[in-house]
Design an enzyme around this catalytic site. Structure first.
Site, short mmCIF file in Angstrom:
data_model
loop_
_atom_site.label_atom_id
_atom_site.label_comp_id
_atom_site.label_asym_id
_atom_site.label_seq_id
_atom_site.Cartn_x
_atom_site.Cartn_y
_atom_site.Cartn_z
N LEU A 111 -8.47 -0.86 -3.33
CA LEU A 111 -7.47 -1.69 -3.38
C LEU A 111 -6.52 -0.78 -4.39
O LEU A 111 -6.58 -0.38 -5.49
CB LEU A 111 -7.89 -2.98 -4.30
N PRO A 112 -5.19 -0.78 -3.95
CA PRO A 112 -4.10 0.06 -4.74
C PRO A 112 -3.81 -0.55 -5.91
O PRO A 112 -2.55 -0.81 -6.21
CB PRO A 112 -3.17 0.26 -3.90
N CYS A 113 -4.67 -0.64 -6.95
CA CYS A 113 -4.15 -1.50 -8.13
C CYS A 113 -3.23 -0.51 -8.99
O CYS A 113 -2.46 -1.09 -9.89
CB CYS A 113 -5.38 -1.80 -8.93
N HIS A 114 -3.33 0.76 -8.75
CA HIS A 114 -2.17 1.57 -9.61
C HIS A 114 -0.79 1.15 -9.19
O HIS A 114 0.10 1.81 -9.80
CB HIS A 114 -2.68 3.15 -9.20
#
Length: 85
Positions: free
Chosen positions: A36-39
């Site tokens: 998941l692209p939490c960044h």
């Protein structure tokens, strides 16, 4: 959130129908599944997370820079150009 763009915790809270619960979104990011692209999520000033693994803000910034996200001189994300709408 597409590559090269960011969203804020508050923005996500509003999108899921929970305005005012940005901190809950932040806590959820800690246990998000791999991949998941939490960044791509930052605070309302474009600030990075010290809790980002493995090296906190340094890792957070590196991942965003690799996607072409622009930063201001103070080290925060340039939300005027990079905020996902």
């Amino acid at each position: 959130i597409p590559a090269g763009k960011v969203a804020t915790y508050g923005q996500i809270a509003r999108l899921i129908g929970m305005p005012g619960h940005a901190r809950r979104v932040g806590r959820a990011m800690v246990s998000a599944p791999a991949g998941l692209p939490c960044h791509r999520v930052v605070n309302r000033q474009g600030g990075l997370s010290a809790a980002f693994s493995p090296s906190g803000r340094e890792t957070h910034r590196l991942l965003l820079e690799m996607e072409g996200v622009a930063f201001r001189e103070d080290g925060t994300v340039d939300l005027e150009t990079c905020l996902w709408r």
